[in-house]
Design a protein around this motif. Sequence first.
Motif, PDB file in Angstrom:
ATOM      1  N   ASP A  33       5.253 -11.170  -3.318  1.00 48.89           N
ATOM      2  CA  ASP A  33       3.832 -11.384  -3.043  1.00 48.89           C
ATOM      3  C   ASP A  33       3.102 -11.596  -4.372  1.00 48.89           C
ATOM      4  O   ASP A  33       2.774 -10.645  -5.065  1.00 48.89           O
ATOM      5  CB  ASP A  33       3.248 -10.178  -2.302  1.00 48.89           C
ATOM      6  CG  ASP A  33       1.763 -10.377  -1.961  1.00 48.89           C
ATOM      7  OD1 ASP A  33       1.178 -11.390  -2.404  1.00 48.89           O
ATOM      8  OD2 ASP A  33       1.207  -9.512  -1.264  1.00 48.89           O
ATOM      9  N   LYS A  63       0.212 -12.187  -5.068  1.00 48.01           N
ATOM     10  CA  LYS A  63      -1.139 -11.620  -5.174  1.00 48.01           C
ATOM     11  C   LYS A  63      -1.130 -10.127  -5.495  1.00 48.01           C
ATOM     12  O   LYS A  63      -2.169  -9.556  -5.818  1.00 48.01           O
ATOM     13  CB  LYS A  63      -1.900 -11.849  -3.853  1.00 48.01           C
ATOM     14  CG  LYS A  63      -2.284 -13.316  -3.654  1.00 48.01           C
ATOM     15  CD  LYS A  63      -3.149 -13.516  -2.421  1.00 48.01           C
ATOM     16  CE  LYS A  63      -2.350 -13.291  -1.147  1.00 48.01           C
ATOM     17  NZ  LYS A  63      -3.124 -13.654   0.070  1.00 48.01           N
ATOM     18  N   SER A  64       0.028  -9.511  -5.354  1.00 43.63           N
ATOM     19  CA  SER A  64       0.105  -8.068  -5.590  1.00 43.63           C
ATOM     20  C   SER A  64       0.378  -7.776  -7.060  1.00 43.63           C
ATOM     21  O   SER A  64       1.274  -8.375  -7.662  1.00 43.63           O
ATOM     22  CB  SER A  64       1.214  -7.471  -4.735  1.00 43.63           C
ATOM     23  OG  SER A  64       1.261  -6.068  -4.910  1.00 43.63           O
ATOM     24  N   LYS A  65      -0.407  -6.880  -7.633  1.00 42.40           N
ATOM     25  CA  LYS A  65      -0.288  -6.561  -9.056  1.00 42.40           C
ATOM     26  C   LYS A  65       0.306  -5.163  -9.248  1.00 42.40           C
ATOM     27  O   LYS A  65      -0.043  -4.240  -8.508  1.00 42.40           O
ATOM     28  CB  LYS A  65      -1.666  -6.614  -9.722  1.00 42.40           C
ATOM     29  CG  LYS A  65      -2.382  -7.947  -9.551  1.00 42.40           C
ATOM     30  CD  LYS A  65      -1.564  -9.098 -10.144  1.00 42.40           C
ATOM     31  CE  LYS A  65      -2.196 -10.446  -9.807  1.00 42.40           C
ATOM     32  NZ  LYS A  65      -1.232 -11.564  -9.975  1.00 42.40           N
TER      33      LYS A  65
END
Length: 153
Positions: free
Chosen positions: A87, A89-91
């Motif tokens: 993903d 967008k996941s940090k």
Amino acid sequence: MGYWLMKSEPDEFGIEDLIRSDKQTTTWSGVRNFQARNFMRDDMKLGDLAFFYHSSCPAPGVVGTMKVVKAAYPDPTQFDPASDYFDPKSKPDNPTWVAVDLQFVKQFPLVSLEALRKEPKLAEMRLLQKGNRLSVLPVNAAEWKRIMSMVEG
DNA sequence: GCCAACGTTGGC
DNA sequence: GCCAACGTTGGC
């Protein structure tokens, strides 16, 4: 103590795969639904028990039990570009998705979806409600006991 | 493969 | 915030 039902497609990861895993334990990763994530993150506790449910297969149903041996932590697959569950967008400083570790407890003959549906005491189970698609579902204590009694015959 | 049901995305 | 379009789940 909490009770759960975890779905997995046996073609991807079935109970036989769990039994063959190192220490008969697996990282339950790849959950990409917010409701299911919230259950794992907020409510699933160390020591909770879960049914292993085979889904999207010729004989869907419950095939065994597992226990939570590690509560929610960041799902490593969300940061792995090579993973199907990556993903972007996941940090790392604010992970979106979580995993738990589950250990094999018991395998038993299939308790089929059909059999579950025929059991009047299970009519309210979330699993059996129309349109249910969650891969992680809570099970209440009465439902757990009822299904375990079906296993014992 | 079909399709109902539901979640997510993105334009407005 | 609305909602249409699209994607996914999962039984059959």
